[in-house]
Design an enzyme around this catalytic site. Structure first.
Site, PDB file in Angstrom:
ATOM      1  N   ASP A   1      51.628 -13.814  47.233  1.00  0.00           N
ATOM      2  CA  ASP A   1      52.878 -13.980  47.988  1.00  0.00           C
ATOM      3  C   ASP A   1      53.436 -15.396  47.893  1.00  0.00           C
ATOM      4  O   ASP A   1      52.760 -16.326  47.437  1.00  0.00           O
ATOM      5  CB  ASP A   1      52.649 -13.591  49.462  1.00  0.00           C
TER       6      ASP A   1
ATOM      7  N   ASN B   1      46.597 -10.571  62.918  1.00  0.00           N
ATOM      8  CA  ASN B   1      47.251  -9.288  63.242  1.00  0.00           C
ATOM      9  C   ASN B   1      46.931  -8.204  62.194  1.00  0.00           C
ATOM     10  O   ASN B   1      47.545  -7.153  62.183  1.00  0.00           O
ATOM     11  CB  ASN B   1      48.774  -9.473  63.338  1.00  0.00           C
TER      12      ASN B   1
ATOM     13  N   HIS C   1      47.264  -8.583  58.885  1.00  0.00           N
ATOM     14  CA  HIS C   1      48.073  -8.579  57.653  1.00  0.00           C
ATOM     15  C   HIS C   1      47.225  -8.945  56.435  1.00  0.00           C
ATOM     16  O   HIS C   1      46.234  -9.653  56.526  1.00  0.00           O
ATOM     17  CB  HIS C   1      49.338  -9.434  57.784  1.00  0.00           C
TER      18      HIS C   1
ATOM     19  N   GLU D   1      52.933  -7.176  56.883  1.00  0.00           N
ATOM     20  CA  GLU D   1      52.791  -7.279  58.330  1.00  0.00           C
ATOM     21  C   GLU D   1      52.608  -5.897  58.956  1.00  0.00           C
ATOM     22  O   GLU D   1      52.831  -4.875  58.285  1.00  0.00           O
ATOM     23  CB  GLU D   1      54.061  -7.943  58.902  1.00  0.00           C
TER      24      GLU D   1
END
Ligand code: GLP
Length: 245
Positions: free
Chosen positions: A67, A134, A136, A141
């Site tokens: 990314d 979280n 990810h 996400e």
């Protein structure tokens, strides 16, 4: 999913690096999927050490990063281009290193082209992954489709807050990123997921429940047949005896 519990961050890094080195020795033209963040830093240090002291040769190896932030200049101190350059690429020469271009004028085109490049030169033989608190992976996400290829993702507030430590303020953290999608990640032959530290305990607990749900992106890894989780005792969160290893 194979789970390897190790004592601490250093052991996690050594274990991950040894798996990567074994692959590179066996297949000097292999493709590695690379990640950013604090988690893989120790692994990269070990790889650099192995290259310097044991002559592990990466000159035939191609890398794909997961990314990049949208809108950060490539030479910005917090871009993933800069991160990879500083932490790995300036220390070890590779054949080719690919990172999505978050500055592309036409981001959809950039995403299509990155996915096509991954199909042409990849898939990764080993994909290295960290995990967000979280859940990810890459920048996929909670709620990201398990079917998506490389795409632009809006960053979760939790992620922006976690990454604000690298920027002058929360407002300075980009709001979007180009990320390999979950389907792109799952194309890899083998996946190495790393987790270290108490702040990853909740994410690991949720992952190990084994329930697949789009609100917890890392759970998509249960769709893959060769995933190894290397987790340290703090992230694993239970009393485990790793002294025998
Ligand atoms: C970042 C990256 C992820 C990384 C995760 C965890 O935002 N996009 O690839 O795995 O968050 O980061 P860290 O390893 O610093 O905990």
């Amino acid at each position: 999913m194979e789970v390897i519990v190790v004592k601490n961050y250093e052991e996690m890094s050594r274990k991950a690096a040894s798996i990567i080195e074994e692959k590179v020795n066996a297949d000097p033209e292999c493709v590695l999927g690379l990640a950013t963040g604090g988690t893989p830093l120790g692994t990269y240090e070990q790889l650099i050490e192995g290259h310097r002291s044991r002559g592990i040769d990466y000159s035939g190896v191609t890398t794909f990063n997961l990314d990049e932030y949208v809108g950060l200049p490539r030479d910005h101190s917090q871009s993933y281009h800069t991160f990879m350059q500083e932490q790995l690429f300036s220390h070890i020469p590779f054949l080719n290193t690919y990172i999505p271009n978050g500055e592309a004028e036409d981001l959809d085109k950039e995403c299509r082209e990155y996915e096509a490049l991954l199909d042409k030169e990849g898939p990764a033989n080993i994909q290295l992954l960290g995990i967000g608190s979280n859940g990810h992976i890459g920048f996929n996400e909670p709620g990201a489709s398990f079917e998506a290829g490389t795409h632009v993702e809006e960053l979760d507030q939790v992620t922006r807050e976690a990454n604000a430590r690298f920027f002058p303020s929360l407002e300075a953290v980009p709001t979007e990123a180009v990320t390999m999608g979950i389907a792109s990640i799952l194309k890899s032959e083998e996946i190495l997921l790393l987790a270290s530290g108490a702040n990853k305990q909740e994410a690991i607990r949720r992952l190990l429940k084994g329930e697949m749900e789009e609100m917890f992106p890392a759970s998509a890894l249960y769709n893959h047949k060769h995933v190894t989780l290397i987790v340290d005792e703090e992230a694993y969160g239970k009393d485990v005896d790793t002294s025998a290893e």
